[in-house]
Enzyme design. Structure first.
Site, PDB file in Angstrom:
ATOM      1  N   GLU A   1       1.736   3.336   3.082  1.00 18.11           N
ATOM      2  CA  GLU A   1       2.270   2.649   4.262  1.00 18.11           C
ATOM      3  C   GLU A   1       3.767   2.470   4.029  1.00 18.11           C
ATOM      4  O   GLU A   1       4.210   1.495   3.423  1.00 18.11           O
ATOM      5  CB  GLU A   1       1.540   1.317   4.459  1.00 18.11           C
ATOM      6  CG  GLU A   1       0.046   1.528   4.734  1.00 18.11           C
ATOM      7  CD  GLU A   1      -0.778   0.246   4.726  1.00 18.11           C
ATOM      8  OE1 GLU A   1      -0.162  -0.854   4.742  1.00 18.11           O
ATOM      9  OE2 GLU A   1      -2.014   0.332   4.697  1.00 18.11           O
TER      10      GLU A   1
ATOM     11  N   HIS B   1       3.283  -3.863   6.368  1.00 19.36           N
ATOM     12  CA  HIS B   1       2.211  -2.875   6.213  1.00 19.36           C
ATOM     13  C   HIS B   1       2.273  -1.849   7.349  1.00 19.36           C
ATOM     14  O   HIS B   1       3.212  -1.823   8.136  1.00 19.36           O
ATOM     15  CB  HIS B   1       0.856  -3.581   6.204  1.00 19.36           C
ATOM     16  CG  HIS B   1       0.597  -4.397   4.972  1.00 19.36           C
ATOM     17  ND1 HIS B   1      -0.341  -4.055   4.031  1.00 19.36           N
ATOM     18  CD2 HIS B   1       1.178  -5.542   4.522  1.00 19.36           C
ATOM     19  CE1 HIS B   1      -0.342  -4.951   3.053  1.00 19.36           C
ATOM     20  NE2 HIS B   1       0.574  -5.866   3.334  1.00 19.36           N
TER      21      HIS B   1
ATOM     22  N   GLU C   1       1.967  -5.616  10.568  1.00 21.31           N
ATOM     23  CA  GLU C   1       1.540  -4.220  10.695  1.00 21.31           C
ATOM     24  C   GLU C   1       2.536  -3.538  11.636  1.00 21.31           C
ATOM     25  O   GLU C   1       2.684  -3.926  12.792  1.00 21.31           O
ATOM     26  CB  GLU C   1       0.122  -4.135  11.255  1.00 21.31           C
ATOM     27  CG  GLU C   1      -0.944  -4.809  10.397  1.00 21.31           C
ATOM     28  CD  GLU C   1      -1.329  -3.981   9.184  1.00 21.31           C
ATOM     29  OE1 GLU C   1      -1.012  -2.767   9.164  1.00 21.31           O
ATOM     30  OE2 GLU C   1      -1.950  -4.540   8.258  1.00 21.31           O
TER      31      GLU C   1
ATOM     32  N   HIS D   1       0.874  -1.178   0.000  1.00 19.52           N
ATOM     33  CA  HIS D   1       0.000   0.000   0.000  1.00 19.52           C
ATOM     34  C   HIS D   1       0.911   1.228   0.000  1.00 19.52           C
ATOM     35  O   HIS D   1       1.740   1.392   0.893  1.00 19.52           O
ATOM     36  CB  HIS D   1      -0.923  -0.007   1.215  1.00 19.52           C
ATOM     37  CG  HIS D   1      -1.940  -1.110   1.169  1.00 19.52           C
ATOM     38  ND1 HIS D   1      -2.333  -1.823   2.282  1.00 19.52           N
ATOM     39  CD2 HIS D   1      -2.644  -1.633   0.129  1.00 19.52           C
ATOM     40  CE1 HIS D   1      -3.230  -2.723   1.933  1.00 19.52           C
ATOM     41  NE2 HIS D   1      -3.434  -2.631   0.630  1.00 19.52           N
TER      42      HIS D   1
END
Length: 653
Positions: A251, A380, A472, A248
């Site tokens: 990110e 991410h 994440e 993404h």
């Protein structure tokens, strides 16, 4: 066809009245005259706007292309091409190519002598930039012929890119007094990232190499740096690991961490760090810092702290790349209910190709097809947790539902390998970023968090041998530069620990009684309904948690072989388990099914995923499939207003 960009329109209007320069391919007498090394030339001021940033201030007429005035140069198709190459190649090799072309169209003149550009500079740039031309079906410009218009060192020459490279080196230079191992904790533009990765690979050429897996929709290179004791080749029983950042575009922490990790691995190996040397001597590590450079460019225009939650997330086609992979999980759930059906190495359904598929997605899938990856992580941002497959709920209507794979225990071990050495994931405060995952130890089954289809991790597991987790890295997607050093410190140990887990479980070679490797043999673990297959050399890697396992090797035409293995809890190196398969007794074997032709595989042929994107033209960075059949590539329409003076020498066919 989209209309030409605003920067192209005025240039094309000028080009409509242009006359071509000297074109060797069109000259029946054999080509242009080789430029003379003038002993006495009349130097005049360089007044060409496209060449205003050249490293010299005076030129001479006539030029090597026999253009006799500034007006003749400005009205030539060669000169106008230099002005639009940046747009046509989507910034690749810019401004290097423009300055190289200026050295021919406006030759350097000093003290009454014409200086010619160096041949080796031209050759190096051609080697680096040829893929960008090839990707859009454009021929290499004839006036950049390295043998015709450039001089070798013995003849005397100059570097037309010296000033440019000097500026770049100043931008990327390590502050004075600091060692070459110094890492600058800053955000990196796409061009700066490419330079840094290539420079890192050059510094550690004996263990590192860069290579491209493709281009983004807007033509930006998807560059990988790999580390191995033998970079560029697969070694028998050496596991392959990939780390992917910036899927993404907004990110960005993962992107920067992988840039830092590349520099760290290079420096620490050279310094003799035993842990890093052991890792790279036994593992082939591939780092793709940016899977979505187009999205990053959008996000970086807003900058740190100002970037919106979604701005730049998607690629240039407005596709979420982590929803763009084939949905094999739904097929898995269907097959899991069928007794005896295989639920691993599922094929990509043909209907998938009729949808919008990003070139970035296809690049990853072809990469997976080319290299026998064992382990992977996608980095991410937006929370602080490690998730693992399945990401799609076994009941599609359920937005949150625990949906484990057959390798649930192993995936938990992989996720904990990252989370358990991350200081913030282990922080006991519930008020922190990611505090809601405290009770689960900083890890979670993806579908139990939130369910979605088309994810990369599920695809890795169900289509290949590769186990992938999603990390994440924090609640701030685009943090300020002053936060990057702390983020590196929080994640460095986790990254290394995760890479080392590829050596958990068992590995070995499957061969026949003559020692010939058996490709695509199945390695079956009793009680785990997920098989892996051997690589072309017959080697395999089976990630397994500690304990006793019954392992079976089988292949068509051979008897199956069963072995019982025990993996100690503290074993940090994969146990070796080889299989020697015996052929079945000779005799006629009847096929239960009639042979049916295999469906076309777009990953094997030249089909473009971009064609399904509905953009109305072939995307930059993807090879045209129509030129060879007599059609024109997409960029030819830009020159449709130029009449008889269109640069046909740019056509490859």
């Amino acid at each position: 066809m989209p209309p030409p960009g605003p920067l192209l329109l005025p240039l094309l209007a000028v080009l409509a009245a242009a006359r071509p320069g000297c074109e060797p391919a069109r000259d029946p007498a054999g080509g242009c005259r080789r430029p003379r090394a003038a002993d006495s030339a009349k130097c005049v001021a360089l007044q060409l706007s496209t060449c205003s940033d050249a490293s010299y201030n005076h030129t001479v007429f006539p030029t090597p292309l026999d253009l006799r005035s500034r007006e003749a140069v400005e009205s030539s198709s060669e000169y106008i091409l230099l002005g639009i190459l940046h747009q046509l190649l989507q910034g690749q090799c810019s401004p290097d190519l423009r300055l190289l072309g200026c050295a021919v169209l406006a030759p350097r003149c000093e003290g009454g002598r014409v200086l010619r550009p160096c041949q080796h500079i031209c050759q190096g740039l051609r080697e680096a930039c040829w893929p960008a031309f090839d990707a859009i079906d454009m021929a290499w410009p004839y006036f950049l012929d390295c043998r015709r218009y450039f001089a070798n060192k013995e003849e005397g020459c100059y570097n037309p890119l010296e000033k440019l490279h000097g500026d770049r080196e100043a931008e990327d230079a390590v502050p004075s007094g600091l060692p070459p191992t110094f890492i600058r904790f800053a955000h990196h533009s796409h061009a700066r990232m490419l330079r840094l990765l290539r420079r890192t690979a050059a510094r550690c050429a004996h263990i590192a190499k860069t290579y491209s897996i493709g281009r983004s929709f807007n033509g930006k290179e998807l560059l990988v740096i790999e580390f191995s004791s033998r970079p560029g080749q697969h070694e028998l029983m050496e596991p392959e690991v990939k780390l992917i950042g910036n899927m993404h575009g907004n990110e960005v922490v993962g992107r920067e961490l992988l840039i830092y990790l590349a520099q760290y691995l290079c420096s620490e190996y050279l310094l003799g760090n035993p842990r890093v040397q052991r890792l790279l001597n036994t593992t082939r590590v591939h780092l793709l810092p940016s899977m979505n450079p187009d999205g990053y460019e959008v996000a970086s225009m807003e900058g740190a702290n100002l970037n919106g939650w979604m701005s730049g997330r998607a690629n240039a086609q407005n596709l979420d790349l982590n929803r763009n992979f084939p949905d094999l999980t739904s097929e898995y759930y269907r097959l899991a209910a069928v007794r005896g059906a295989r639920t691993d190495h599922l094929a990509i359904p043909q209907h998938y190709w009729s949808g919008k598929v990003a070139p970035e997605t296809k690049a990853i899938m072809k990469w997976m097809r080319a290299i026998p990856f064992v382990l992977s992580a996608s980095l991410h941002g937006g929370d602080l947790v490690v998730s693992y497959p399945f990401d799609f709920s076994k009941h599609p209507q359920e937005e949150k539902m625990f949906s484990p794979t057959p390798d649930e225990k192993m995936f938990q071990l992989l996720a904990r390998a990252y989370a358990d050495v991350h200081p913030m994931m282990m922080d006991r405060s519930e008020d922190r970023c990611g505090g809601n995952f405290l009770k689960s130890g900083g890890i979670i089954n993806g579908a139990d968090w939130y369910s979605f289809t088309g994810g990369m991790s599920d695809f890795n597991y169900l289509h290949s041998n590769c186990f992938e987790i999603t990390v994440e890295l924090g609640c701030m997607k685009f943090p300020p530069e002053e936060a990057l050093y702390t983020l590196w410190q929080h994640n460095k140990a986790s990254l290394l620990n995760f890479l080392e887990t590829v050596h958990r479980g068992i590995k070995g070679v499957v061969m026949d009684k003559f020692g010939k490797p058996v490709k695509d043999a199945r390695i079956i673990v009793k009680g785990i309904r997920h098989d892996i297959t051997t690589a072309p050399d017959g080697d395999y890697w089976r990630l397994l948690p500690p304990g006793s396992h019954v392992v079976i090797a089988q292949a068509p035409g051979y008897s199956r072989l069963i072995k019982k293995v025990t993996i100690p809890a503290r074993l940090r190196r994969a146990g070796r388990v080889d299989f020697i398969l015996q052929p079945l007794s000779a005799g006629p074997r009847k096929s239960l099914h009639r042979h049916r032709p295999e469906p076309r595989d777009p990953l094997e042929d030249g089909t473009l995923l971009g064609e399904a994107g509905g953009a109305g033209r072939e995307p930059p960075g993807a090879r045209s499939s129509s030129s060879a059949g007599g059609g024109k590539p997409w960029w030819w329409h830009y020159f449709s207003v130029l009449g008889p003076h269109k640069p046909r020498w740019l056509l490859k066919y």
